[in-house]
Design an enzyme around this catalytic site. Structure first.
Site, mmCIF file in Angstrom:
data_model
loop_
_atom_site.group_PDB
_atom_site.id
_atom_site.type_symbol
_atom_site.label_atom_id
_atom_site.label_comp_id
_atom_site.label_asym_id
_atom_site.label_seq_id
_atom_site.Cartn_x
_atom_site.Cartn_y
_atom_site.Cartn_z
ATOM 1 N N LYS A 166 -4.894 -9.524 -6.090
ATOM 2 C CA LYS A 166 -6.017 -9.902 -5.171
ATOM 3 C C LYS A 166 -7.317 -8.995 -5.622
ATOM 4 O O LYS A 166 -7.031 -7.836 -5.853
ATOM 5 C CB LYS A 166 -5.735 -9.559 -3.836
ATOM 6 C CG LYS A 166 -6.804 -9.753 -2.928
ATOM 7 C CD LYS A 166 -6.117 -9.471 -1.172
ATOM 8 C CE LYS A 166 -6.604 -7.949 -1.102
ATOM 9 N NZ LYS A 166 -7.096 -7.626 0.135
ATOM 10 N N LYS B 278 0.642 -1.327 0.083
ATOM 11 C CA LYS B 278 -0.010 -0.010 0.293
ATOM 12 C C LYS B 278 0.946 1.226 -0.052
ATOM 13 O O LYS B 278 0.479 2.288 -0.556
ATOM 14 C CB LYS B 278 -1.123 -0.211 1.136
ATOM 15 C CG LYS B 278 -2.113 -0.949 0.897
ATOM 16 C CD LYS B 278 -3.154 -0.715 1.991
ATOM 17 C CE LYS B 278 -4.345 -1.702 1.364
ATOM 18 N NZ LYS B 278 -5.596 -1.670 2.204
ATOM 19 N N LYS C 135 -11.317 -3.835 -2.799
ATOM 20 C CA LYS C 135 -12.189 -2.713 -3.019
ATOM 21 C C LYS C 135 -11.435 -1.464 -3.614
ATOM 22 O O LYS C 135 -12.130 -0.701 -4.244
ATOM 23 C CB LYS C 135 -12.434 -2.048 -1.428
ATOM 24 C CG LYS C 135 -13.408 -3.216 -0.800
ATOM 25 C CD LYS C 135 -13.783 -2.383 0.527
ATOM 26 C CE LYS C 135 -13.792 -3.441 1.699
ATOM 27 N NZ LYS C 135 -12.813 -3.957 2.405
HETATM 28 N N1 AQP Z 1 -9.829 -10.899 -2.798
HETATM 29 C C1 AQP Z 1 -9.972 -11.671 -1.439
HETATM 30 N N2 AQP Z 1 -10.044 -12.878 -1.454
HETATM 31 C C2 AQP Z 1 -10.384 -13.493 -0.359
HETATM 32 N N3 AQP Z 1 -10.709 -12.779 0.946
HETATM 33 C C3 AQP Z 1 -10.372 -11.317 0.922
HETATM 34 N N4 AQP Z 1 -10.842 -10.395 1.732
HETATM 35 C C4 AQP Z 1 -10.230 -9.288 1.275
HETATM 36 N N5 AQP Z 1 -10.039 -9.409 -0.163
HETATM 37 C C5 AQP Z 1 -10.107 -10.687 -0.445
HETATM 38 C C6 AQP Z 1 -10.951 -10.723 2.933
HETATM 39 O O1 AQP Z 1 -12.034 -9.986 3.654
HETATM 40 C C7 AQP Z 1 -11.841 -9.635 4.929
HETATM 41 C C8 AQP Z 1 -11.964 -8.032 5.011
HETATM 42 O O2 AQP Z 1 -10.852 -7.308 4.387
HETATM 43 P P1 AQP Z 1 -10.737 -5.889 4.734
HETATM 44 O O3 AQP Z 1 -11.847 -4.974 4.077
HETATM 45 O O4 AQP Z 1 -10.597 -5.545 5.848
HETATM 46 O O5 AQP Z 1 -9.280 -5.646 3.895
HETATM 47 P P2 AQP Z 1 -8.650 -5.942 2.871
HETATM 48 O O6 AQP Z 1 -8.221 -7.385 3.041
HETATM 49 O O7 AQP Z 1 -7.561 -5.023 2.513
HETATM 50 O O8 AQP Z 1 -9.662 -5.780 1.718
HETATM 51 P P3 AQP Z 1 -9.611 -5.119 0.209
HETATM 52 O O9 AQP Z 1 -10.851 -5.334 -0.436
HETATM 53 O O10 AQP Z 1 -8.462 -5.331 -0.399
HETATM 54 O O11 AQP Z 1 -9.900 -3.408 0.904
HETATM 55 P P4 AQP Z 1 -8.881 -2.262 0.403
HETATM 56 O O12 AQP Z 1 -8.716 -2.205 -1.032
HETATM 57 O O13 AQP Z 1 -9.487 -1.062 1.005
HETATM 58 O O14 AQP Z 1 -7.415 -2.619 1.094
HETATM 59 C C9 AQP Z 1 -10.416 -10.011 5.506
HETATM 60 O O15 AQP Z 1 -10.556 -11.236 6.247
HETATM 61 C C10 AQP Z 1 -9.862 -10.213 3.949
HETATM 62 O O16 AQP Z 1 -8.850 -11.599 4.291
#
Ligand code: AQP
Length: 344
Positions: free
Chosen positions: A206, A123, A209
């Site tokens: 991955k 990030k 969001k």
């Molecule tokens: N692509 C993914 N596949 C499986 N699990 C996922 N998780 C996130 N992306 C995937 C799981 O969702 C939970 C919540 O995640 P989060 O919102 O707290 O943070 P993150 O992992 O950083 O998710 P994003 O979508 O990638 O958010 P941004 O883009 O804002 O950083 C966790 O259990 C995560 O493992």
């Protein structure tokens, strides 16, 4: 030295997990986390699921968008099957004990531990000097989210494995430094075929969001046509699907779509491939669309309905926060006593 109050083997099973209201809930969050939150709701005594709004602001969030995303996430939790009567649902900022314990953990965790976190490296990239201090300290707050409830199990996607290991390191160092067995060594629960759902545009990245391309993910608010269109346009390769999982090696996009099918259907990857092996994507993608729409459309419809009842959502969050504080406050008080804070 403070006396140990509870040993690891005597901790009552308790589940905690959270999702950031930092954008639209997507299929990766659903298969990697939310669907499994629902399964665990029926398995164990106490489950706490949190909208981690304080994590969300480690990168800029427009205040109105943050409010909407927090309520929408709560609607998503409930629409997917979490029941506020069975699980404690709340947003993190309504339980100040998270931030209070995080400060203690900021003083336990080491800079080197944080610098090794791949999420921080991904990030911050080449721009680390301009990132918020909160983003750097994110894993200490995550450890506090979990340990303020003495949670023993945390269902997460594969990407959170390293943060969970750091949570265990923080608990172990705290226990060691103060000569107690106060914090449990929490178990990550990373299970199923879709613990790492990948982007539809690049099978090595991955699904996330914060990906600027909306076509890279299925949002839980997408309607049936949008879901079908995104699957139709998802990147693939020209080969037919293999009959065995080893045929998916070096085919990240094909593997991703098969994993998603398995995650949505509840079948194993081997079972899916024994049905679809030999098929072209032109045949498999409509099957996947049909399954995705059948599983996800009822959730998005229910989310939209719940979003009309914002007062109800706010009441659920406030009630959940007061239940969560009942567990968190005595654990924080005991932590302060162990650390030596006067008046704890
Ligand atoms: N692509 C993914 N596949 C499986 N699990 C996922 N998780 C996130 N992306 C995937 C799981 O969702 C939970 C919540 O995640 P989060 O919102 O707290 O943070 P993150 O992992 O950083 O998710 P994003 O979508 O990638 O958010 P941004 O883009 O804002 O950083 C966790 O259990 C995560 O493992």
């Amino acid at each position: 030295m403070t006396e140990a109050v509870q040993t690891s083997s005597t901790f009552t099973p308790r589940v905690f997990s959270g999702i950031q209201p930092s954008g639209d809930l997507h299929l990766g969050n659903y298969l990697g986390a939310l669907k499994r939150f629902v399964n665990m709701q029926n398995d164990v005594v106490q489950t706490l699921y949190c909208m981690v709004d304080m994590h969300a602001i480690t990168v800029w969030q427009d205040p109105a968008d943050l409010q909407k995303a927090t309520r929408e996430l709560c609607a998503g939790f409930i629409a997917a099957g979490l029941d506020p009567q069975k699980s404690i649902l709340f947003n993190q900022s309504q339980v100040p004990e998270h931030a209070q314990l995080a400060w203690i953990f900021n003083c336990v965790a080491r800079m080197g531990w944080m610098q090794r976190m791949t999420q921080w490296k991904d990030k911050s990239g080449k721009n680390a000097q301009n990132m918020s201090l909160g983003l750097f300290a994110y894993p200490a707050l995550m450890a506090a989210d979990i340990l303020i409830y003495h949670a023993t199990q945390v269902p997460v996607g594969e990407d959170q494995k390293q943060h969970l290991e750091l949570t265990r390191d923080i608990a172990a160092k705290f226990n060691h430094d103060y000569g107690v067995e106060f914090f449990p060594i929490t178990e990550p629960v990373i299970e199923g075929a879709a613990t790492r759902v990948m982007s539809f545009r690049d099978g090595t990245k991955k699904m996330s969001k914060s990906d600027p391309s909306d076509a890279s993910r299925i949002n839980m608010t997408d309607d049936a046509d949008t879901i079908a269109k995104k699957i139709r346009k998802a990147k693939t390769d020209p080969e037919a699907l293999p009959s065995e999982a080893k045929g998916l090696e070096d085919r990240p996009e094909a593997r991703n779509l098969v994993n998603i099918y398995a995650g949505l259907s509840g079948l194993s990857v081997d079972q899916v491939l024994s049905d679809v092996g030999g098929k072209q994507f032109s045949e498999f993608k409509p099957m996947l669309s049909e399954l995705a729409v059948a599983k996800l459309a009822p959730i998005s419809t229910e989310m939209a309905r719940l979003m009309q009842e914002q007062d109800e959502i706010d009441k659920i969050l406030a009630h959940g926060a007061s239940q969560a504080r009942e567990i968190a406050a005595p654990i924080l008080k005991k932590t302060y006593e162990i650390v030596g804070m006067v008046g704890a």
